[in-house]
Design a protein around this motif. Sequence first.
Motif, short mmCIF file in Angstrom:
data_model
loop_
_atom_site.label_atom_id
_atom_site.label_comp_id
_atom_site.label_asym_id
_atom_site.label_seq_id
_atom_site.Cartn_x
_atom_site.Cartn_y
_atom_site.Cartn_z
N THR A 75 0.82 -1.21 0.00
CA THR A 75 0.00 0.00 0.00
C THR A 75 0.86 1.27 0.00
O THR A 75 0.42 2.31 -0.45
CB THR A 75 -0.91 0.04 1.24
OG1 THR A 75 -0.08 0.01 2.41
CG2 THR A 75 -1.88 -1.13 1.27
N ASN A 76 2.07 1.16 0.51
CA ASN A 76 2.96 2.32 0.61
C ASN A 76 3.83 2.42 -0.63
O ASN A 76 3.96 1.46 -1.39
CB ASN A 76 3.83 2.20 1.87
CG ASN A 76 4.35 3.55 2.35
OD1 ASN A 76 4.19 4.58 1.70
ND2 ASN A 76 4.99 3.54 3.52
N THR A 86 11.41 0.52 3.45
CA THR A 86 10.09 1.14 3.56
C THR A 86 9.14 0.23 4.33
O THR A 86 8.96 -0.94 3.97
CB THR A 86 9.47 1.38 2.16
OG1 THR A 86 10.45 1.97 1.30
CG2 THR A 86 8.23 2.26 2.25
N SER A 88 5.48 -0.92 5.20
CA SER A 88 4.24 -0.88 4.45
C SER A 88 3.30 -1.99 4.90
O SER A 88 3.70 -2.92 5.60
CB SER A 88 4.53 -1.04 2.96
OG SER A 88 3.34 -1.08 2.20
N TYR A 249 -6.41 1.83 7.31
CA TYR A 249 -7.09 3.01 7.88
C TYR A 249 -7.67 2.67 9.24
O TYR A 249 -7.51 3.41 10.22
CB TYR A 249 -8.22 3.49 6.96
CG TYR A 249 -7.74 4.09 5.66
CD1 TYR A 249 -6.85 5.17 5.65
CD2 TYR A 249 -8.20 3.59 4.44
CE1 TYR A 249 -6.42 5.72 4.46
CE2 TYR A 249 -7.78 4.15 3.24
CZ TYR A 249 -6.89 5.21 3.25
OH TYR A 249 -6.46 5.76 2.08
N CYS A 253 -3.21 3.26 10.59
CA CYS A 253 -1.97 3.38 9.82
C CYS A 253 -2.24 3.95 8.42
O CYS A 253 -1.62 3.54 7.44
CB CYS A 253 -1.29 2.02 9.69
SG CYS A 253 -0.79 1.30 11.25
N GLY A 254 -3.17 4.89 8.34
CA GLY A 254 -3.51 5.49 7.06
C GLY A 254 -2.31 6.05 6.30
O GLY A 254 -2.31 6.07 5.07
N TRP A 255 -1.29 6.44 7.04
CA TRP A 255 -0.09 7.01 6.40
C TRP A 255 0.66 6.02 5.51
O TRP A 255 1.46 6.43 4.67
CB TRP A 255 0.85 7.60 7.46
CG TRP A 255 1.39 6.56 8.41
CD1 TRP A 255 0.78 6.08 9.54
CD2 TRP A 255 2.65 5.87 8.32
NE1 TRP A 255 1.58 5.13 10.14
CE2 TRP A 255 2.72 4.99 9.42
CE3 TRP A 255 3.71 5.91 7.41
CZ2 TRP A 255 3.82 4.15 9.63
CZ3 TRP A 255 4.81 5.09 7.62
CH2 TRP A 255 4.85 4.21 8.72
N VAL A 256 0.40 4.74 5.66
CA VAL A 256 1.08 3.76 4.78
C VAL A 256 0.29 3.50 3.50
O VAL A 256 0.71 2.71 2.66
CB VAL A 256 1.39 2.39 5.46
CG1 VAL A 256 2.24 2.56 6.70
CG2 VAL A 256 0.13 1.60 5.76
N LYS A 258 -0.89 4.91 0.01
CA LYS A 258 -0.63 6.00 -0.94
C LYS A 258 -1.56 5.83 -2.13
O LYS A 258 -1.27 5.12 -3.09
CB LYS A 258 0.85 5.97 -1.39
CG LYS A 258 1.85 6.17 -0.25
CD LYS A 258 1.78 7.58 0.35
CE LYS A 258 2.92 7.88 1.30
NZ LYS A 258 2.95 7.10 2.53
N LYS A 274 -12.02 5.30 2.16
CA LYS A 274 -11.60 6.65 2.52
C LYS A 274 -12.73 7.65 2.20
O LYS A 274 -13.00 8.57 2.98
CB LYS A 274 -10.33 7.04 1.77
CG LYS A 274 -9.81 8.36 2.28
CD LYS A 274 -8.37 8.61 2.04
CE LYS A 274 -7.96 9.83 2.85
NZ LYS A 274 -6.67 10.35 2.46
N ARG A 281 -11.91 2.78 14.62
CA ARG A 281 -10.46 2.84 14.38
C ARG A 281 -9.73 2.36 15.65
O ARG A 281 -10.25 2.50 16.76
CB ARG A 281 -10.05 4.28 14.06
CG ARG A 281 -8.59 4.40 13.64
CD ARG A 281 -8.15 5.85 13.52
NE ARG A 281 -8.71 6.54 12.39
CZ ARG A 281 -9.44 7.65 12.45
NH1 ARG A 281 -9.69 8.20 13.62
NH2 ARG A 281 -9.91 8.24 11.38
#
Lengths: 359, 124
Positions: A75-76, A86, A88, A249, A253-256, A258, A274, A281
């Motif tokens: 996902t990242n 990285t 992910s 999400y 860990c939504g930041w992973v 993209k 999203k 959560r």
Amino acid sequence: MTSESLKKTPLCEACQKAGGKMVDFHGWFLPVQFNSIIAEHKSVREKAGMFDVSHMGQVFVEGPEAWQFLQYINTNNIKNTPPCGTYSHITDEQGRIIDDAISFCLTPEKFLVVVNAACIEKDVAWFEKHAAKFNVKITNDSARWGMIALQGPEAIAQAEKLIAGVGQMPRFTIKEIELFGVKGYVTRTGYTGEDGVEIMLPEDNIVKVWDSLLQAGVAPCGLGARDVLRLEAGYLLNGVDAEGCQTPYEAGCGWVVKLTKEDFVGKAALEAQKTAGLKSRLTGFVLMAAGVPRSGCKILKDGAEIGYLTSGTYSPLFKGIGVGYAPTDLPEGAEVEIEVHGRKIPAQKVKTPFYKNRV
Amino acid sequence: MHTAENSKYCKTHEWAYLEGDVATVGISEHAQQEIGDIVFVDLPKVGQQVTAGQNCCVIESVKSASEIYAPMSGEIVEVNEALNGDPALVNRSAHADGWLFKIKVSAPAEYEALLDLKAYQETI
């Protein structure tokens, strides 16, 4: 428990010799603690501790389309410049977490993916399934590697005694090393919220690293301390905090994820989630009275059940802490109750990580 | 004063020491070692009635929760308040200062059915 049927790491004997209390961990015979979980936690937060993490999986991904393949199953955005790693998530078509892993770029056409022990077979099968569409070779090399996580404010100084130059490595990078005459890898990573490295050497050679560090005063630490440290640091434990049905999400860990990169497995489902928004959560809680929250404990608001904990422990720094799935509209600082052995203990929603790392 | 030697034991690792009609209860040295760092003791309530073998107390370590069973029947007449501030006292002194609670026993004969130290040690 018969240890006969359990898988043993190359450090099994060394751990037992150091007083390790061995348990069955997902089919592996590993130390849960040496002397005291609290003392081991303190060693890692204040000095240096080491963990046998040889059960973790090493999967090599090689070929002209190695990076394209990793981009497709992660996902990242996977960095394709050596020596970058990285973190992910790997998700299915519905965006549900299969595993979380770090992909290290050794060359633009060769990556080392370090995966969770309990997921090795499942991950490799998943990789193989999707590799057919790419010019890529997957090698599960997990059985060949011993691995030590050396963590704590003194970890880098301790690592430098064995591997010169470790201190210059940026976080999340990898370096090929030669140690005790054999080739291996060192990465500037960990699962404790402290600075540190993870050292990989083939087979029994890892025992020499363990013995050297032990002699240098590094405390041997078990899975018990590791769980407290990772929970304080807000790290997800796949299979426990992500139960196979949650997305990145939902796991906080939504930041992973993209969504701007090209197509990847789970992208459409994650985009849809999203847009639709989340109902629940993974959320942090601190008990406001004595008690130890555990996985499975109910979260109550005004007497009604609103969620459940997936992890909980006694933290020497913050006392009773836990994470669990709770409604996203529960405000920061909200007071709830957590039911532990039939006792309703007042607790508060807090931001994670509980422990702000110094890394 | 209760010691490892003069107390009686359950197979579930509690010890009891009967003085008059009051039994002091704790956990064995072996049990505290197995449990590890004790971080919280959820003590029974004074006045609570218990029967032998009943789960009436929980000892929490970092890693796990252990249920403690009443070795004898009766009424809880005292709990070790010192454990609220210092639960690790059970680790440091399982057979003396780290006792858990006292039962005013209703069936003193139950004491005879408990194991002596040697018999208990043979079970572990």
